[in-house]
Each structure stands twice: as structure tokens, then as C-alpha cells.
Motif scaffolding. Structure first.
Motif, PDB file in Angstrom:
ATOM      1  N   LYS A 128       0.771  -1.309   0.048  1.00 14.88           N
ATOM      2  CA  LYS A 128      -0.113  -0.011  -0.065  1.00 14.88           C
ATOM      3  C   LYS A 128       0.788   1.101  -0.001  1.00 14.88           C
ATOM      4  O   LYS A 128       0.376   2.147  -0.518  1.00 14.88           O
ATOM      5  CB  LYS A 128      -0.820   0.136   1.398  1.00 14.88           C
ATOM      6  N   THR A 129       1.971   1.210   0.615  1.00 18.04           N
ATOM      7  CA  THR A 129       2.949   2.162   0.451  1.00 18.04           C
ATOM      8  C   THR A 129       3.732   2.517  -0.711  1.00 18.04           C
ATOM      9  O   THR A 129       3.653   3.933  -1.147  1.00 18.04           O
ATOM     10  CB  THR A 129       4.005   2.060   1.774  1.00 18.04           C
ATOM     11  N   VAL A 130       3.977   1.520  -1.532  1.00 20.72           N
ATOM     12  CA  VAL A 130       4.278   1.524  -2.946  1.00 20.72           C
ATOM     13  C   VAL A 130       3.263   2.306  -3.700  1.00 20.72           C
ATOM     14  O   VAL A 130       3.529   3.237  -4.461  1.00 20.72           O
ATOM     15  CB  VAL A 130       4.805   0.394  -3.550  1.00 20.72           C
ATOM     16  N   GLU A 131       2.305   1.726  -3.626  1.00 26.03           N
ATOM     17  CA  GLU A 131       0.929   2.433  -4.465  1.00 26.03           C
ATOM     18  C   GLU A 131       0.873   3.759  -4.105  1.00 26.03           C
ATOM     19  O   GLU A 131       0.602   4.686  -4.912  1.00 26.03           O
ATOM     20  CB  GLU A 131      -0.374   1.566  -4.067  1.00 26.03           C
ATOM     21  N   ALA A 132       0.602   4.118  -2.892  1.00 24.73           N
ATOM     22  CA  ALA A 132       0.655   5.344  -2.486  1.00 24.73           C
ATOM     23  C   ALA A 132       1.644   6.406  -2.995  1.00 24.73           C
ATOM     24  O   ALA A 132       1.411   7.708  -3.336  1.00 24.73           O
ATOM     25  CB  ALA A 132       0.301   5.476  -0.829  1.00 24.73           C
ATOM     26  N   ALA A 133       2.781   5.967  -2.776  1.00 22.50           N
ATOM     27  CA  ALA A 133       4.188   6.810  -3.149  1.00 22.50           C
ATOM     28  C   ALA A 133       3.988   7.035  -4.661  1.00 22.50           C
ATOM     29  O   ALA A 133       4.088   7.990  -5.196  1.00 22.50           O
ATOM     30  CB  ALA A 133       5.269   6.017  -2.905  1.00 22.50           C
ATOM     31  N   SER A 134       3.528   6.062  -5.388  1.00 21.71           N
ATOM     32  CA  SER A 134       3.547   6.083  -6.883  1.00 21.71           C
ATOM     33  C   SER A 134       2.277   6.971  -7.099  1.00 21.71           C
ATOM     34  O   SER A 134       2.378   7.802  -8.249  1.00 21.71           O
ATOM     35  CB  SER A 134       3.334   4.699  -7.466  1.00 21.71           C
ATOM     36  N   ILE A 135       1.124   6.995  -6.724  1.00 21.09           N
ATOM     37  CA  ILE A 135       0.150   7.635  -6.811  1.00 21.09           C
ATOM     38  C   ILE A 135       0.394   9.285  -6.663  1.00 21.09           C
ATOM     39  O   ILE A 135       0.196  10.250  -7.581  1.00 21.09           O
ATOM     40  CB  ILE A 135      -1.159   7.107  -6.346  1.00 21.09           C
ATOM     41  N   LEU A 136       1.087   9.468  -5.561  1.00 19.88           N
ATOM     42  CA  LEU A 136       1.222  10.805  -5.051  1.00 19.88           C
ATOM     43  C   LEU A 136       2.552  11.360  -5.802  1.00 19.88           C
ATOM     44  O   LEU A 136       3.053  12.535  -5.439  1.00 19.88           O
ATOM     45  CB  LEU A 136       1.452  10.665  -3.540  1.00 19.88           C
ATOM     46  N   LYS A 137       3.204  10.390  -6.267  1.00 19.89           N
ATOM     47  CA  LYS A 137       4.587  11.025  -6.925  1.00 19.89           C
ATOM     48  C   LYS A 137       5.593  11.531  -5.904  1.00 19.89           C
ATOM     49  O   LYS A 137       5.992  12.403  -6.048  1.00 19.89           O
ATOM     50  CB  LYS A 137       4.587  11.855  -8.100  1.00 19.89           C
ATOM     51  N   ILE A 152      10.296   8.565   1.786  1.00 18.20           N
ATOM     52  CA  ILE A 152       9.358   7.590   2.602  1.00 18.20           C
ATOM     53  C   ILE A 152       9.759   7.850   4.057  1.00 18.20           C
ATOM     54  O   ILE A 152      10.984   7.529   4.294  1.00 18.20           O
ATOM     55  CB  ILE A 152       9.188   6.241   2.223  1.00 18.20           C
ATOM     56  N   ALA A 153       8.972   7.914   4.976  1.00 17.42           N
ATOM     57  CA  ALA A 153       9.401   7.912   6.519  1.00 17.42           C
ATOM     58  C   ALA A 153       8.100   6.789   7.055  1.00 17.42           C
ATOM     59  O   ALA A 153       7.298   7.260   7.037  1.00 17.42           O
ATOM     60  CB  ALA A 153       9.391   8.886   7.144  1.00 17.42           C
ATOM     61  N   VAL A 154       8.617   5.749   7.700  1.00 20.65           N
ATOM     62  CA  VAL A 154       7.828   4.904   8.531  1.00 20.65           C
ATOM     63  C   VAL A 154       8.092   5.179   9.966  1.00 20.65           C
ATOM     64  O   VAL A 154       9.251   5.061  10.391  1.00 20.65           O
ATOM     65  CB  VAL A 154       8.244   3.521   8.325  1.00 20.65           C
ATOM     66  N   VAL A 155       6.905   5.626  10.736  1.00 24.50           N
ATOM     67  CA  VAL A 155       7.196   5.933  12.177  1.00 24.50           C
ATOM     68  C   VAL A 155       6.135   5.167  12.985  1.00 24.50           C
ATOM     69  O   VAL A 155       5.046   4.461  12.304  1.00 24.50           O
ATOM     70  CB  VAL A 155       7.020   7.444  12.400  1.00 24.50           C
ATOM     71  N   GLY A 156       6.238   5.250  14.363  1.00 23.79           N
ATOM     72  CA  GLY A 156       5.153   4.449  15.067  1.00 23.79           C
ATOM     73  C   GLY A 156       5.935   3.187  15.802  1.00 23.79           C
ATOM     74  O   GLY A 156       6.640   2.661  14.936  1.00 23.79           O
ATOM     75  N   ARG A 214      11.399  -3.125   7.997  1.00 24.24           N
ATOM     76  CA  ARG A 214      12.725  -2.340   7.864  1.00 24.24           C
ATOM     77  C   ARG A 214      13.465  -2.669   6.707  1.00 24.24           C
ATOM     78  O   ARG A 214      13.815  -1.948   5.708  1.00 24.24           O
ATOM     79  CB  ARG A 214      13.634  -2.137   8.908  1.00 24.24           C
ATOM     80  N   GLU A 215      13.801  -4.062   6.641  1.00 30.35           N
ATOM     81  CA  GLU A 215      14.522  -4.836   5.413  1.00 30.35           C
ATOM     82  C   GLU A 215      13.682  -4.817   4.350  1.00 30.35           C
ATOM     83  O   GLU A 215      14.263  -4.255   3.358  1.00 30.35           O
ATOM     84  CB  GLU A 215      14.556  -6.324   6.058  1.00 30.35           C
ATOM     85  N   LYS A 216      12.410  -5.000   4.220  1.00 30.35           N
ATOM     86  CA  LYS A 216      11.574  -4.999   2.858  1.00 30.35           C
ATOM     87  C   LYS A 216      11.426  -3.740   2.444  1.00 30.35           C
ATOM     88  O   LYS A 216      11.246  -3.317   1.247  1.00 30.35           O
ATOM     89  CB  LYS A 216      10.340  -5.786   3.251  1.00 30.35           C
ATOM     90  N   PHE A 217      11.253  -2.499   3.351  1.00 28.40           N
ATOM     91  CA  PHE A 217      11.228  -1.188   2.953  1.00 28.40           C
ATOM     92  C   PHE A 217      12.453  -0.793   2.233  1.00 28.40           C
ATOM     93  O   PHE A 217      12.377   0.036   1.296  1.00 28.40           O
ATOM     94  CB  PHE A 217      10.648  -0.351   3.948  1.00 28.40           C
ATOM     95  N   LYS A 218      13.543  -1.111   2.815  1.00 24.00           N
ATOM     96  CA  LYS A 218      14.803  -0.659   2.401  1.00 24.00           C
ATOM     97  C   LYS A 218      15.069  -0.995   1.023  1.00 24.00           C
ATOM     98  O   LYS A 218      15.589  -0.647   0.102  1.00 24.00           O
ATOM     99  CB  LYS A 218      15.996  -0.815   3.492  1.00 24.00           C
ATOM    100  N   GLU A 219      14.623  -2.583   0.859  1.00 27.31           N
ATOM    101  CA  GLU A 219      14.690  -3.379  -0.510  1.00 27.31           C
ATOM    102  C   GLU A 219      13.994  -2.554  -1.608  1.00 27.31           C
ATOM    103  O   GLU A 219      14.398  -2.475  -2.667  1.00 27.31           O
ATOM    104  CB  GLU A 219      14.244  -4.709  -0.451  1.00 27.31           C
ATOM    105  N   LYS A 220      12.715  -2.115  -1.172  1.00 24.75           N
ATOM    106  CA  LYS A 220      11.869  -1.456  -2.176  1.00 24.75           C
ATOM    107  C   LYS A 220      12.139   0.087  -2.651  1.00 24.75           C
ATOM    108  O   LYS A 220      11.992   0.407  -3.886  1.00 24.75           O
ATOM    109  CB  LYS A 220      10.652  -1.775  -1.583  1.00 24.75           C
ATOM    110  N   PHE A 221      12.418   0.742  -1.476  1.00 24.12           N
ATOM    111  CA  PHE A 221      12.565   2.358  -1.781  1.00 24.12           C
ATOM    112  C   PHE A 221      14.022   2.904  -1.791  1.00 24.12           C
ATOM    113  O   PHE A 221      14.706   2.216  -0.953  1.00 24.12           O
ATOM    114  CB  PHE A 221      11.736   3.099  -0.777  1.00 24.12           C
ATOM    115  N   ASP A 222      14.247   3.668  -2.585  1.00 26.22           N
ATOM    116  CA  ASP A 222      15.648   4.226  -2.390  1.00 26.22           C
ATOM    117  C   ASP A 222      15.913   5.178  -1.280  1.00 26.22           C
ATOM    118  O   ASP A 222      16.925   5.119  -0.913  1.00 26.22           O
ATOM    119  CB  ASP A 222      15.957   5.193  -3.914  1.00 26.22           C
ATOM    120  N   GLU A 223      14.951   5.726  -1.117  1.00 24.92           N
ATOM    121  CA  GLU A 223      15.033   6.699   0.078  1.00 24.92           C
ATOM    122  C   GLU A 223      13.964   6.559   1.117  1.00 24.92           C
ATOM    123  O   GLU A 223      12.743   6.901   1.117  1.00 24.92           O
ATOM    124  CB  GLU A 223      14.864   8.226  -0.362  1.00 24.92           C
TER     125      GLU A 223
END
Ligand code: KG4
Ligand code: ZN
Length: 340
Positions: free
Chosen positions: A254-263, A267-271, A280-289
Motif C-alpha cells: 500500500k505504501t508503494v501504491e500511495a507513493a506512486s500515486i502521489l509521486k 518515505i518515512a515509517v514511524v510509530g 525495515r528490511e523489506k522497505f529498504k529493498e523496495k525504496f531508494d529513500e
């Protein structure tokens, strides 16, 4: 720079089961006194009355300790702040009223802070020079939401869970599997030893900017009911890993989709859930930043409240000492912010 680094801020966070007092100066944490109320463990969940009483007992010692550690007295701070909501009303009232009383007595400006917005600002404790626009995924025990912080630091609510929060899915899953409360991190720890592809738990398909975790939790319940206890115990690491994988996959997809729609590329993941290693591992694999707070700042703390307070104060926003707490988000027009 997203906040004024020159100020000394005294902040309190008492929205749930952590009593936290922090003193932050020049964007640096000088004292962070955070106590988690483990008393709730015997009840399997947070009991509001017990939380309020624990905050009442802990608030003054927390301030005293923060003063001792930072060597900064209340007279010397430029701003006092506290979480205003959302949260448990009795718990909020302890920190909010205490902070307002200090502000009144010491004649300091006061800023009430939204708990969710404070979580977003936790990222600036480790990355003070991070520049918006940033797409935030806030995943905690009570919330799983997207926020967009725009270049001018305006925060926009984008969407969120339709039912349970991601942390709730971790905690409820942990309860089903027999871990003691709060079980989310214990389930994750057990899962780190297992095979995440052994069992297939469902990933809900929902509209953009939304999540759903309640079906996943129910599927785990039936999975456990249908199998003998011996099987569950012998395969616990694989079950935990596979269940965790489903939660992480949904958050990631859902974050990949949201980032792509919003261009948005940053990305920051908090909480609380952002402490999860597999996430952390999977988000780092997917996003450059992609950015995560230090583990100590993923859970509720007053340092993030201090940073959000500075960002509001620098825009001329303070909170009247006649304001009260609020418990529902999003909130419009239920409290008054004054221009100074
Ligand atoms: O942000 P937080 O401290 O409190 C709320 O505002 O809700 O988040 C607590 C949540 C709990 O549901 C807890 O199980 C979850 O964060 N959590 C984790 C991990 N550590 C804490 N979930 C998954 N993996 C972890 N390592
Ligand atoms: Zn929180």
C-alpha cells in the motif's frame, strides 16, 4: 530546516501507557525520561484507570529526573508542550494539565500537540535536515495511516486503516498464539527465527490509501483452531514469520501504491511497528529513500512532542491555557490555537 534549532523545549507525553518527559535543546535531546507501565500486563491490555494513576505517580519524578539529567531548570526553557490528543482522556489530562500548570506558573508559552503529528516529527530526531515532501506511514498500536508532509511543512491526512491497526494485528495475533501482552514485538522476535513463506496468510485488497487487517487476524484464529496445540507449538517460528510477512507485505504494497500515486520518493515509517526488523528490511529493498526513527523513538516519547511543538511555535501557534484535551482524530475546531 523544518524546525527552529535554537530553542529549549520541555515536553510531556501521557496519551497511553508511557509517561515521558523530555528536554530538547538546539534540536538535540538533553533528557528523555520515558517509563512504560508494565502494570497492564496482568490484564492483557491497557486499563485506562491504571494508566491515569501511573501517570499521576510518575509525572513529577519524570520532570525531576529530566532536570537532573539535562541540568536545565523549568525557568530556563523557552517553551512548554504536551500531547493534547488523541489518547486516553484520563491519561492525557495528567500530562496536559501538569504542563499547562507549569506554563502558567513560570509564565512560559504553551503548545498542545497532536499525538499523531508528534509521531511524524520523531523522524527529525535522527534526521534533522530531512526535507519535505515526505510520505509518512504511521503504524502503531492504535493507528495505521498515511500522512503527506508538504514542502511548507503542512501535514495532510491521506488515508488509513478501515479496521484494525497494524500494531493491533501484531498484538492480537500474538494473543491468539499465546504470547503475553504486549505481544507484538515477541511475535516478531519468534518470527525472525522462522520461514516467512511456509504458510500463506491472506493479504487484503483494499482501495488506495487504505488498509485492512481484521481478516488476517481471523484467518490466524481459524488456522490455530483447526490444528492441534502440538503442531502450533512445534511450528511457532514459521507461523509467526508467515503472519508477520502478511502484515509487512500489506504495509509495503500500500505504501508503494500511495507513493506512486502521489509521486513522492521520500518515505518515512514511524510509530511502534516501524521498529519491526522485517519491515525495515523489506522497505529498504523496495525504496531508494526510506527513513526510520531510532528504536527508542518509535514508541511514544516526549522528544517527538517537543519537535512538533517547536514547528508550531515558530509559525506563531501557541495553545491557550484554557484549552482542554481532545481524543478524536482528525480534529477540527475543538480547541483554539492563538496567534502570538
Ligand atoms: O507507537 P506505539 O508505542 O503506541 C501507540 O501509539 O499505539 O506502538 C505500539 C505498537 C504495539 O502494537 C506493538 O505491538 C507494536 O507497536 N510493536 C511492534 C514491534 N515493536 C512494537 N510490532 C511489530 N514488530 C515490532 N518489533
Ligand atoms: Zn503513539
Amino acid at each position: 530546516m523544518v524546525y527552529n534549532k535554537k530553542m529549549k523545549v520541555l515536553a510531556f507525553e501521557t496519551s497511553c501507557d508511557e509517561t515521558s518527559c523530555a528536554i530538547v535543546q538546539d534540536g538535540k535531546v538533553l533528557a528523555n525520561v520515558t517509563t512504560t507501565h508494565i502494570l497492564h500486563r496482568d490484564y492483557g491490555g491497557v486499563i485506562p484507570e491504571i494508566a491515569s494513576r501511573a501517570h499521576t505517580a510518575l509525572i513529577l519524578p519524570s520532570l525531576k529526573t529530566a532536570i537532573e539529567i539535562s541540568k536545565i531548570n523549568v525557568e530556563d526553557v523557552d517553551l512548554i508542550s504536551a500531547t493534547q490528543g488523541p489518547g486516553l482522556i484520563g491519561a492525557l489530562l495528567v500530562g496536559f494539565t501538569f504542563a499547562k500548570s507549569l506554563a502558567y506558573f513560570y509564565k512560559k508559552p504553551f503548545v498542545g500537540v497532536d499525538h499523531l503529528e508528534a509521531h511524524l516529527y520523531s523522524i527529525f530526531l535522527d534526521f534533522p535536515d530531512l526535507k519535505p515532501p515526505i510520505l509518512f506511514l504511521l503504524a502503531s498500536g492504535g493507528h495505521t495511516e498515511f500522512f503527506l508532509m508538504e514542502e511548507n511543512e503542512e501535514i495532510k491526512y491521506i488515508g488509513g486503516t478501515l479496521d484494525d491497526a497494524a500494531g493491533e494485528a501484531f498484538d492480537k495475533g500474538a494473543k491468539i498464539l499465546g504470547f503475553p501482552y504486549p505481544g507484538g514485538s515477541k511475535l516478531a522476535e519468534e518470527g525472525s527465527k522462522g520461514d516467512p513463506f511456509r504458510f500463506n496468510f491472506p493479504r487484503a485488497k483494499t482501495p488506495p490509501f487504505t488498509f485492512s487487517f481484521s481478516g488476517l487476524k481471523t484467518s490466524l484464529l481459524y488456522f490455530v483452531k483447526k490444528r492441534p496445540k502440538k503442531f502450533i507449538n512445534e511450528n511457532l517460528p514459521d507461523i509467526c514469520a508467515s503472519y508477520q510477512e502478511a502484515i509487512v507485505d500489506m504495509l509495503l504494497e500500500k505504501t508503494v501504491e500511495a507513493a506512486s500515486i502521489l509521486k513522492i520518493k521520500r518515505i518515512a515509517v514511524v510509530g511502534g511497528v516501524s521498529a519491526n526488523e522485517r519491515l525495515r528490511e523489506k522497505f529498504k529493498e523496495k525504496f531508494d529513500e526510506v527513513y526510520f526513527p531510532s528504536k527508542i523513538y518509535t514508541t511514544d516519547n516526549a522528544c517527538m512532542v517537543a519537535l512538533r511543538a517547536i514547528s508550531l511555535f515558530k509559525r506563531g501557534i501557541t495553545t491557550s491555557l484554557y484549552s482542554s484535551c481532545y481524543t478524536v482524530y482528525p480534529l477540527k475546531g475543538e480547541f483554539e490555537n492563538e496567534k502570538t
